[in-house]
Design a protein around this motif. Structure first.
Motif, PDB file in Angstrom:
ATOM      1  N   SER A   1       0.911  -1.004  -0.025  1.00  0.00           N
ATOM      2  CA  SER A   1       0.178   0.062  -0.027  1.00  0.00           C
ATOM      3  C   SER A   1       1.062   1.116   0.112  1.00  0.00           C
ATOM      4  N   SER A   2       1.886   1.289   0.729  1.00  0.00           N
ATOM      5  CA  SER A   2       2.799   2.406   1.074  1.00  0.00           C
ATOM      6  C   SER A   2       3.519   2.673  -0.620  1.00  0.00           C
ATOM      7  N   ILE A   3       3.913   1.758  -1.078  1.00  0.00           N
ATOM      8  CA  ILE A   3       4.755   1.965  -2.422  1.00  0.00           C
ATOM      9  C   ILE A   3       3.770   2.304  -3.393  1.00  0.00           C
ATOM     10  N   CYS A   4       2.453   1.815  -3.408  1.00  0.00           N
ATOM     11  CA  CYS A   4       1.368   2.226  -4.357  1.00  0.00           C
ATOM     12  C   CYS A   4       1.060   3.712  -4.181  1.00  0.00           C
ATOM     13  N   LEU A   5       0.788   4.034  -2.961  1.00  0.00           N
ATOM     14  CA  LEU A   5       0.287   5.409  -2.346  1.00  0.00           C
ATOM     15  C   LEU A   5       1.540   6.445  -2.754  1.00  0.00           C
ATOM     16  N   ALA A   6       2.688   6.228  -2.603  1.00  0.00           N
ATOM     17  CA  ALA A   6       3.788   6.996  -2.826  1.00  0.00           C
ATOM     18  C   ALA A   6       3.902   7.272  -4.288  1.00  0.00           C
ATOM     19  N   VAL A   7       3.821   6.344  -5.047  1.00  0.00           N
ATOM     20  CA  VAL A   7       3.907   6.659  -6.598  1.00  0.00           C
ATOM     21  C   VAL A   7       2.835   7.309  -7.093  1.00  0.00           C
ATOM     22  N   ILE A   8       1.612   7.056  -6.627  1.00  0.00           N
ATOM     23  CA  ILE A   8       0.439   7.382  -7.295  1.00  0.00           C
ATOM     24  C   ILE A   8       0.280   9.233  -6.698  1.00  0.00           C
ATOM     25  N   TYR A   9       0.692   9.073  -5.248  1.00  0.00           N
ATOM     26  CA  TYR A   9       0.495  10.691  -5.017  1.00  0.00           C
ATOM     27  C   TYR A   9       1.709  11.510  -5.573  1.00  0.00           C
ATOM     28  N   ASN A  10       2.715  10.856  -5.740  1.00  0.00           N
ATOM     29  CA  ASN A  10       3.904  11.894  -6.346  1.00  0.00           C
ATOM     30  C   ASN A  10       3.634  12.065  -7.851  1.00  0.00           C
TER      31      ASN A  10
END
Lengths: 315, 270
Positions: free
Chosen positions: B135-144
Motif C-alpha cells: 500500500s505504501s509503495i502504491c500510495l507514494a507512486v500515485i501521490y507523487n
C-alpha cells in the motif's frame, strides 16, 4: 518425587479412530528405566506413544505421566521429550535453528537456549553438520537431530518412536549408550522398535503388543515365564552330546533333544524346566558327561514375541 | 507466568514471521502483492507516454486521492489483501499439518491457547508488514505522480491506509484462521465470504454489519461512493469500529483456542 509420581500410568485406556481400534483397555504402570514397546505394524505402539504425549486423546480411560496429565502440555513437556516417527521438519531450518527455535518456544532465553542446543547436538554427535539445512540431512542425521531436539531440555521421560531407524551400526551403538546413560540417571526411556535384538539387550522391561492389545509385559525373563506350557529350549555344550541326547529324552518333560550341527552340543526343549534341571544333574553325573555350558536359546524377546504373537517375521 | 507466556509468544513469533515472510510458503503472497504494484507501474508508464498526461479526472490533489482510494479498495483491500489473508491465516495450522511439523509445537511446554495467540500474532505482523508495504509503495507512486497535494495530508492518508491494512488483516485473519481450523476444505468459505463482502454495499442495513468491509470503511481517509444502488445505512463510528474489531478478534481467538485444545495429530488422515 513420590513413588507414585515417578510412574507412567495408563488406566483402562482405549483409543478408537472412528470404528478402527487403536489400542484397547490398556493398563500400564511403567517405572523408570528403559521400557520397550514391541509389536508388528499396526499393533498400537505409536498410538500408545502419541497418547502419552497428548498428540492423541484417549477415547476412554486416563493417562498420567509423573502425576501429570497430557492435557497440561505446559507442565508435562517440561519433563517429557518425544522423538516422533514423523520424518518431517519445519521448512528451511538448519540443525541449530531447529533445536534453538523450539527451545525459545519453551521459554528459554537466548543464552540458555544456545547452550542447551550445543549440548544436545554434541550428545548426538552432529556438531560438524549442525549448521547445514535439515532438508539436506541423510536419514540417519535427521533421526539424530530429532533425538537431539527431544533431549535438549533434559527431560525426565524420553519417548522414542523407532529411534534407531536409519542409523548405521556405529550410530546405533552410540544412541543405545545414550539411552542407557539416561535410564541409569533414574529417568524413563520408552522405546518402540522393530530391532528386537537390540531392544532385548537394553530393555529393563518389554511390553508386547498385538492388534491393539497388550499381550505381555514385564522383564524379558518374567514375560518368558508367563508363557505357561511353552517349551523352553537350551543349548548344552558337552563332550558326549549323542549319549546325553538319548538319556535326557527318557525324561517325561523333554519334548525335543537334537544334537548341534557342529557335534559339540545338544539342543534340549523342555516343558518343565524346574523338574528337568533337577533330573538333568543326575543324568550328567551318572553318565560322566563333561559339561562346558548351558545357555537358554529362546529367552530373548524374539522367541517370546514369536510365540505370543504368532509371527515368524517379527522384524 | 505472564512473562513466560510472553517469552513463548516471542519464540513463536521468531519462527513464524520468518516462515511467513522468508520461506517458499510466502511466495504466493509476494506474487499477490506484486499485482497492485504492477498495475500502478503500468498506469504511470502509460500515462507518461500520453501526450496529455494522465486523465484530467485524476489530476490534482482530489483526483489523485480518489484514484488511489479506488485502487486501494479494489486492487488491494478487496483482492490482494483478502486472498493474501486467506493464504496466510488458513495455512496457519493447516500448513503445519500438511508439512507434518505441527507436533513440534504440540510437544513444547506451551498452553495451546498461547500457541494460537503466538501464531496469530506472527501471521498478523507478517501480513500487515507485507500489505502495508504494498500500500505504501502504491500510495507514494500515485501521490507523487499525480501530485496529490501537500505532504501533511499525504502522510495522514498513508497512516489511515496502514490502519485499514492492520484492521482488515486482523478481522480477515481471525475469520480465516478459525475457518482453517474447523473446515476440511477452507477454499469454500473463502469464496463465500469473498462474495458476501462484495455484496456488502447492496445488503440491508442489519446484514451490512456482519462484514469486515463495513467497519473498515470508517477508517477510509476520503468518502467512498459506492454508486447509485448502494443501500444507505448509518456509518459506523471509529470508536465503535476499532473496539468492535478487537472484540471480534478476541472471540475468534477464543474459538480457535477451544478447537486447538481438542486437536489431535495423526497426519496420515489429513
Amino acid at each position: 518425587m513420590s513413588e507414585m509420581n515417578d510412574q507412567l500410568v495408563f488406566e483402562n485406556v482405549s483409543k478408537f479412530y472412528g470404528e478402527v481400534l487403536g489400542v484397547n483397555r490398556v493398563d500400564l504402570s511403567i517405572a523408570p528405566g528403559i521400557t520397550s514397546l514391541v509389536g508388528p505394524n499396526g499393533s498400537g505402539k505409536t498410538t500408545i506413544m502419541n497418547l502419552m504425549s497428548g498428540l492423541l486423546q484417549p477415547s476412554q480411560g486416563s493417562i498420567r505421566l509423573l502425576g501429570m496429565s497430557p492435557n497440561e502440555p505446559e507442565k508435562m513437556f517440561r519433563e517429557v521429550g518425544y522423538c516422533a516417527q514423523f520424518d518431517s521438519f519445519p521448512k528451511g531450518a538448519n540443525g541449530v535453528q531447529f533445536i534453538y527455535g523450539y527451545l525459545r518456544v519453551h521459554g528459554y532465553n537466548h543464552a540458555e537456549a544456545t547452550q542447551l542446543t550445543q549440548e544436545a547436538i554434541e550428545r548426538v554427535g552432529l556438531t560438524e553438520h549442525a549448521h547445514r539445512r535439515v532438508a539436506g540431512f541423510s536419514k540417519g542425521m535427521r533421526q539424530r537431530i530429532k533425538l537431539a531436539q527431544s533431549i535438549a531440555h533434559k527431560p525426565s521421560v524420553l519417548i522414542l518412536d523407532e529411534p534407531l531407524n536409519g542409523l548405521d551400526p556405529m550410530a546405533r551403538a552410540e544412541m543405545i549408550d545414550l539411552f542407557t546413560d539416561i535410564a541409569k540417571a533414574g529417568k524413563h526411556v520408552i522405546i518402540s522398535s522393530h530391532i528386537l535384538h537390540e531392544v532385548d539387550l537394553i530393555s529393563d522391561q518389554v511390553i508386547l503388543l498385538n492388534e491393539g492389545y497388550i499381550v505381555a509385559e514385564g522383564e524379558i525373563a518374567g514375560v518368558r515365564s508367563e508363557v505357561a506350557g511353552k517349551p523352553i529350549q537350551m543349548l548344552v555344550r558337552c563332550d558326549q552330546p549323542h549319549l546325553l541326547a538319548s538319556k535326557v529324552f527318557e525324561h517325561e518333560s523333554v519334548v525335543q533333544a537334537a544334537v548341534h550341527e557342529d557335534g559339540k552340543g545338544l539342543f534340549i526343549s523342555t516343558k518343565d524346566s524346574d523338574q528337568f534341571l533337577l533330573a538333568f544333574n543326575r543324568i550328567v553325573l551318572d553318565n560322566d558327561v563333561r559339561l562346558q555350558s548351558i545357555t537358554p536359546t529362546d529367552a530373548d524377546v524374539n522367541a517370546v514375541y514369536d510365540y505370543l504373537i504368532g509371527s515368524g517375521d517379527a522384524s | 507466568m505472564k512473562s513466560l507466556w510472553w517469552r513463548q509468544i516471542q519464540g513463536i513469533l521468531r519462527m513464524e514471521v520468518r516462515k511467513n515472510l522468508l520461506s517458499a510458503r510466502a511466495l504466493p503472497i509476494y506474487l499477490l502483492g506484486a499485482i497492485p504494484i504492477g498495475i500502478v507501474t503500468l498506469f504511470v508508464l502509460v500515462a507518461s507516454y500520453l501526450e496529455d498526461g494522465p486523465p484530467t479526472e485524476f489530476a490534482g490533489a482530489g483526483g489523485a486521492q480518489i484514484f488511489f482510494a479506488l485502487l486501494f479498495d479494489l486492487g488491494i483491500f478487496r483482492s490482494t489483501l483478502y486472498f493474501g489473508c486467506v493464504w496466510v491465516f488458513m495455512n496457519l495450522f493447516r500448513g503445519e499439518v500438511l508439512d507434518r511439523s505441527l507436533h513440534y509445537y504440540f510437544l513444547a511446554p506451551v498452553k495451546r491457547e498461547v500457541l494460537v495467540a503466538g501464531k496469530f500474532l506472527s501471521a498478523w505482523v507478517g501480513a500487515t508488514i507485507l500489505f502495508g508495504a504494498v500500500s505504501s509503495i502504491c500510495l507514494a507512486v500515485i501521490y507523487n505522480f499525480l501530485d496529490a497535494g501537500n505532504l501533511t495530508s499525504a502522510v495522514g492518508h498513508w497512516l489511515a491506509y496502514l490502519a485499514i491494512v492492520a484492521m482488515a488483516t486482523l478481522g480477515y485473519g481471525a475469520i480465516f484462521m478459525v475457518a482453517g481450523l474447523f473446515m476440511r476444505n477452507p477454499v469454500i468459505p473463502a469464496i463465500l465470504i469473498f462474495f458476501w463482502e462484495g455484496l456488502n454495499p447492496f445488503l440491508p442495513s442489519l446484514l451490512k454489519k456482519f462484514s469486515v468491509v463495513f467497519y473498515v470503511q470508517a477508517l477510509y481517509p476520503i468518502d467512498m461512493s459506492q454508486g447509485p444502488i448502494e443501500i444507505i445505512s448509518d456509518p459506523v463510528s471509529l470508536w465503535f469500529a476499532i473496539p468492535g474489531f478487537l472484540l471480534f478478534t478476541g472471540a475468534m481467538l477464543f474459538l480457535a483456542g477451544m478447537q486447538i485444545r481438542r486437536m489431535e495429530v495423526h497426519y496420515a488422515d489429513d
